[in-house]
Motif scaffolding. Structure first.
Motif, short mmCIF file in Angstrom:
data_model
loop_
_atom_site.label_atom_id
_atom_site.label_comp_id
_atom_site.label_asym_id
_atom_site.label_seq_id
_atom_site.Cartn_x
_atom_site.Cartn_y
_atom_site.Cartn_z
N VAL A 200 0.85 -1.19 0.00
CA VAL A 200 0.00 0.00 0.00
C VAL A 200 0.88 1.24 0.00
CG1 VAL A 200 -1.90 1.21 1.12
CG2 VAL A 200 -1.72 -1.28 1.33
N ILE A 201 0.60 2.16 -0.91
CA ILE A 201 1.31 3.43 -0.95
C ILE A 201 0.36 4.49 -0.40
CG2 ILE A 201 2.35 5.17 -2.45
CD1 ILE A 201 3.15 2.78 -4.28
N VAL A 202 0.80 5.14 0.68
CA VAL A 202 -0.06 6.05 1.44
C VAL A 202 0.51 7.46 1.40
CG1 VAL A 202 -1.06 6.49 3.73
CG2 VAL A 202 -0.71 4.14 2.96
N THR A 203 -0.34 8.45 1.24
CA THR A 203 0.07 9.85 1.23
C THR A 203 0.35 10.32 2.66
OG1 THR A 203 -2.21 10.61 1.37
CG2 THR A 203 -1.28 10.32 -0.83
N PRO A 204 1.07 11.43 2.84
CA PRO A 204 1.37 11.92 4.20
C PRO A 204 0.13 12.23 5.04
CG PRO A 204 2.83 12.94 2.62
CD PRO A 204 1.80 12.20 1.81
N ASP A 205 -1.03 12.42 4.39
CA ASP A 205 -2.26 12.66 5.17
C ASP A 205 -2.99 11.37 5.50
OD1 ASP A 205 -3.21 12.00 2.69
OD2 ASP A 205 -4.23 13.90 2.31
N GLY A 206 -2.38 10.22 5.17
CA GLY A 206 -2.94 8.94 5.58
C GLY A 206 -3.90 8.30 4.60
N ASN A 207 -4.05 8.86 3.40
CA ASN A 207 -4.96 8.29 2.41
C ASN A 207 -4.22 7.37 1.44
OD1 ASN A 207 -7.31 9.66 3.31
ND2 ASN A 207 -6.59 11.52 2.31
N ILE A 208 -4.96 6.41 0.88
CA ILE A 208 -4.36 5.48 -0.08
C ILE A 208 -4.05 6.23 -1.38
CG2 ILE A 208 -4.79 3.48 -1.56
CD1 ILE A 208 -6.50 2.30 0.63
N ARG A 209 -2.83 6.09 -1.84
CA ARG A 209 -2.45 6.61 -3.15
C ARG A 209 -2.50 5.48 -4.18
NH1 ARG A 209 -2.14 10.79 -6.82
NH2 ARG A 209 -0.63 10.21 -8.40
N HIS A 210 -2.04 4.31 -3.78
CA HIS A 210 -2.02 3.18 -4.70
C HIS A 210 -1.93 1.89 -3.91
CE1 HIS A 210 -1.95 1.73 -8.74
NE2 HIS A 210 -0.77 1.12 -8.63
N LYS A 211 -2.27 0.78 -4.57
CA LYS A 211 -2.22 -0.52 -3.91
C LYS A 211 -1.79 -1.56 -4.94
CE LYS A 211 -5.73 -1.47 -1.16
NZ LYS A 211 -7.03 -2.02 -0.69
N ILE A 212 -0.94 -2.47 -4.50
CA ILE A 212 -0.45 -3.55 -5.35
C ILE A 212 -0.66 -4.86 -4.61
CG2 ILE A 212 1.57 -4.55 -6.50
CD1 ILE A 212 2.74 -1.66 -6.51
N VAL A 213 -1.28 -5.82 -5.25
CA VAL A 213 -1.46 -7.14 -4.66
C VAL A 213 -0.56 -8.12 -5.38
CG1 VAL A 213 -3.06 -9.05 -4.24
CG2 VAL A 213 -3.82 -6.68 -3.91
N GLY A 214 0.23 -8.88 -4.62
CA GLY A 214 1.15 -9.83 -5.21
C GLY A 214 2.48 -9.20 -5.52
N GLY A 215 3.52 -10.02 -5.53
CA GLY A 215 4.87 -9.51 -5.77
C GLY A 215 5.25 -9.54 -7.22
N GLY A 216 6.51 -9.76 -7.49
CA GLY A 216 7.01 -9.77 -8.85
C GLY A 216 8.50 -9.57 -8.86
N GLU A 217 9.13 -9.81 -9.98
CA GLU A 217 10.56 -9.59 -10.08
C GLU A 217 10.86 -8.09 -10.11
OE1 GLU A 217 12.67 -11.95 -9.60
OE2 GLU A 217 11.04 -13.41 -9.51
N GLU A 218 12.12 -7.77 -9.92
CA GLU A 218 12.57 -6.40 -9.68
C GLU A 218 12.04 -5.39 -10.70
OE1 GLU A 218 16.81 -4.32 -8.51
OE2 GLU A 218 16.81 -6.01 -9.89
N GLU A 219 12.33 -5.58 -11.98
CA GLU A 219 11.95 -4.61 -13.00
C GLU A 219 10.43 -4.46 -13.08
OE1 GLU A 219 13.79 -2.69 -14.74
OE2 GLU A 219 15.80 -3.47 -14.35
N GLN A 220 9.75 -5.60 -13.07
CA GLN A 220 8.29 -5.58 -13.18
C GLN A 220 7.67 -4.87 -11.98
OE1 GLN A 220 6.42 -9.15 -12.06
NE2 GLN A 220 4.52 -8.78 -13.16
N PHE A 221 8.21 -5.15 -10.79
CA PHE A 221 7.63 -4.56 -9.58
C PHE A 221 7.84 -3.04 -9.56
CE2 PHE A 221 7.31 -3.55 -5.06
CZ PHE A 221 6.11 -4.19 -4.75
N ILE A 222 9.01 -2.59 -9.99
CA ILE A 222 9.26 -1.14 -10.04
C ILE A 222 8.23 -0.46 -10.95
CG2 ILE A 222 10.86 0.61 -10.92
CD1 ILE A 222 13.15 -1.11 -9.86
#
Length: 677
Positions: free
Chosen positions: A441-463
């Motif tokens: 979960v990527i969260v903004t400084p005010d505590g709201n969700i900016r983005h969400k990713i479910v599941g992992g992945g290899e380095e390049e793909q995950f970036i």
């Protein structure tokens, strides 16, 4: 007795007046004029604003001093006005106040005698005010005298000083030309001219004149003043060489290096060291910067040091970054204030993070992470994991330890991780709708969700998946906000529903239904919205979407192709078979197989024979007779074209019950022929 009382009263009044700072009275401007006339005093007016730093400094640090009160209170009616409130704007217009703070000495008739722009330390400021009290050095007197065209050299110098103090740029430029025409070098060497020189910085003609005649200036003006002027201007110029857009900074530093040895300044070594440090910084020489910063007595100018370290950080190796970070303890221990200590801790922590190989997960509570995110103006990257989750462990041990992904995440985020089954993890999981692991979960400084990713992945793909958080067309938080604000654009709803589906969010179905209900018949069968029917989560058995698909198969066949439609309808039937086989026990549920058979035949699917073959095999599995199961497989397998996972599930059903060697050999022959494709 009365005389004694009068004396005591007078003493008390004097203590009141002189035992405090400047007494700014709460008067309107007209009231101040009346009082000034009655007491035969001038008015000292402070024109300030609430946001002006120098204004606050004068108010809190200078005018509160006893020395200031002793000077101003007996001589003036002191008032102050916020230039943006009350009668302030009108006074600002009347007296042409254009910079802050502006101080005016005003006569009882309302005319301005003198003007000073900018503050200063108490002694210096009083000396500037004193010139305004003296009629012949006041700005108003000198303005009028200059208009007559009759000014001596001394008066021109006094006028230029008054103009500089009043920040009158245009008039000052003209007087500079007049002075250049009449003043000789011997005039400029005199103490009276020093106040003009003090306003000219490095690179000006006056600065060069001081450098060329430093010994005589020290004699006439005083060594302390001259050396402070030179040191401050060199120091400021050296610092400016680090600024973005500085013109030929290395050439300027070379010139300063050549000039300094001839001046004999007391703190010359400090300037020389700084020149060397900034030269190394501009050349990107991280090793030399580390060496210079490591030397003793380098913590005199902490901003230059930290700026140098920050500038070469991107060019330093991990090993060099580690040595930079290790220098922090020395500087933090010598911090002169709590504020400086916090700044240094933050600076050297950034170096420590940059030196780390892989993702630097900080040991912070969520509230601490939020506070840090606000301070550093970064989003928070949260790894939501569990101890038993295999993909979570893979990301931790195989992906997050790599340098590239570490440098990417560490630069852009405050990185933290929480076990979703311990501590504050369960509450955070509920707050951010974590339903599968790992979830990021990527969260903004005010505590709201900016983005969400479910599941992992290899380095390049995950970036690449994380980079979506920077894109307003892809970031989940933007879509959430748009939906809450009432955006019901069809293309938006389509994208939003599919994003939520990937995240296992149950509201995905609600969004899909909302979209389905807004579509025309023509739109429903178009390729743009096929996903509503293709994804069984959006069109489960018995749903309105499924009913529409069945009722309009001919249209969908034309739009998508019959094979695609038949494959979609087959998915539900295969799922039903899987559910039956997953039921424990060998009890034959003949009616369920009969229902599926009936449904397969009613749908008239192109892969009907394959599905019926699966039904027959499934029925044989549930009957529990191995020989009958094998015979059924031998008969039906040639017809079956289905998901190999389903067929392998049948194999598990058989091997779990055992079998003779002959039966196993018979099954192996079937498996080799039909399941190894």
């Amino acid at each position: 007795m009365k005389s004694l009382i009068s004396i005591i009263t007078l003493l008390i009044l004097n203590l009141t007046i002189f035992g405090q700072g400047v007494n700014f009275e709460h008067l309107s401007f007209d009231e101040a004029l009346v009082k000034a006339k009655a007491e035969n005093k001038l008015i000292f007016m402070d024109g300030y604003t609430s946001w002006c730093g120098p204004c606050k400094y004068m108010s809190e640090k200078v005018f509160t001093q006893e020395k200031a009160g002793e000077y101003f209170n007996p001589k003036f009616i002191c008032v102050k006005f916020d230039m943006e409130k009350g009668e302030g704007p009108a006074l600002a217009k009347r007296f042409e106040v254009k910079a802050y703070p502006t101080f005016l000495i005003i006569r009882p008739d309302g005319s301005v005698q003198h003007k000073i722009v900018g503050g200063g330390e108490v002694e210096d400021f009083i000396s500037r005010v004193e010139k305004g009290l003296n009629e012949k050095t006041s700005l108003d007197y000198l303005n009028k005298l200059h208009e007559k065209g009759k000014m001596s050299k001394k008066q021109l110098i006094a006028y230029q000083i008054a103009l500089l103090n009043a920040y009158e740029k245009e008039k000052s430029a003209k007087v500079t030309e007049e002075l250049d025409a009449v003043l000789k070098d011997k005039d400029k060497l005199q103490k009276e001219y020093w106040s003009i020189i003090e306003n000219d910085g490095y690179g000006s003609a006056n600065f060069k004149f001081v450098v060329d005649n430093v010994a005589r200036f020290r004699k006439n003006v005083g060594k302390e003043k001259v050396d402070a002027y030179l040191y401050n201007n060199y120091n400021r110029t050296i610092n400016n060489c680090m600024r973005r857009g500085a013109k030929e900074p290395l050439a300027q530093l070379t010139q300063i290096r050549q000039e300094l040895p001839n001046l004999g300044l007391e703190k010359q070594d400090r300037l020389t060291n700084k020149v060397e440090l900034i030269e190394a910084t501009l050349n990107g020489n991280a090793e030399k910067v580390i060496s210079l910063v490591s030397q003793e007595n380098t913590n005199d100018d902490i901003l230059s040091i930290t700026s140098a370290l920050h500038t070469v950080k991107s060019k330093a190796t991990k090993e060099q970054l580690g040595r930079m970070a290790a220098l922090g303890d020395k500087f933090i221990a010598n911090a002169t204030s709590e504020r400086e200590k916090e700044y240094l801790e933050r600076t050297f922590e950034e170096l420590k993070i940059a030196a780390h190989t892989g993702v630097y997960f900080q040991d912070l509570t969520f509230e601490q992470a939020l506070a840090k995110a606000k301070q550093q103006r970064k989003n928070i990257f949260i790894d939501c994991y569990t101890s038993w989750c295999g993909p979570c462990q893979y990301m931790a041990k195989k992906v997050f330890v790599k340098e590239k992904i570490g440098d990417f995440l560490n630069k852009n985020f405050i990185c933290v991780k929480y076990d979703m089954e311990k501590g504050e993890g369960p509450e955070l999981g509920k707050r951010f709708g974590v339903r599968a692991y790992p979830t990021f979960v990527i969260v903004t400084p005010d505590g709201n969700i900016r983005h969400k990713i479910v599941g992992g992945g290899e380095e390049e793909q995950f970036i690449k998946r994380v980079e979506e958080s920077f894109d307003n067309t892809k970031a989940l938080g933007v879509s959430i906000a748009k939906y809450k604000e009432g955006n019901r654009d069809k293309a938006f709803l389509a994208s939003y529903a599919q994003t939520l589906l990937v995240l296992y969010d149950p509201s995905a179905k609600e969004i899909a239904n909302e979209l389905f209900n807004t579509l025309s018949d023509e739109e429903k069968v178009s390729p743009d919205y096929w996903f509503l029917f293709e994804k069984k989560e959006f069109s489960p058995k018995g749903s309105e979407a499924e009913k529409y698909l069945l009722a309009n198969r001919d249209k969908f066949n034309k739009a998508q192709g019959q094979e695609t439609i038949d494959q979609r309808l087959s998915q539900d039937l295969q799922k039903q078979l899987m559910e039956i086989l997953a039921t424990k026990g060998q009890t034959i549920n003949a009616s369920r197989f009969d229902e599926i058979t009936k449904e397969v035949k009613s749908l008239k699917l192109s892969n009907e024979k394959s599905l019926l073959g699966l039904v027959a095999i499934g029925r044989a599995v549930k009957e529990g007779n191995v020989d009958r199961f094998l015979a059924t497989c031998e008969r039906e397998m040639p017809k079956v074209k289905a998901d190999k996972r389903l067929l392998n599930y049948y194999l598990v059903q058989l091997t779990d019950r055992g079998g003779t060697d002959a039966q196993k050999a018979r099954w192996k022959k079937i498996a080799d022929k039909y399941l190894q494709e």
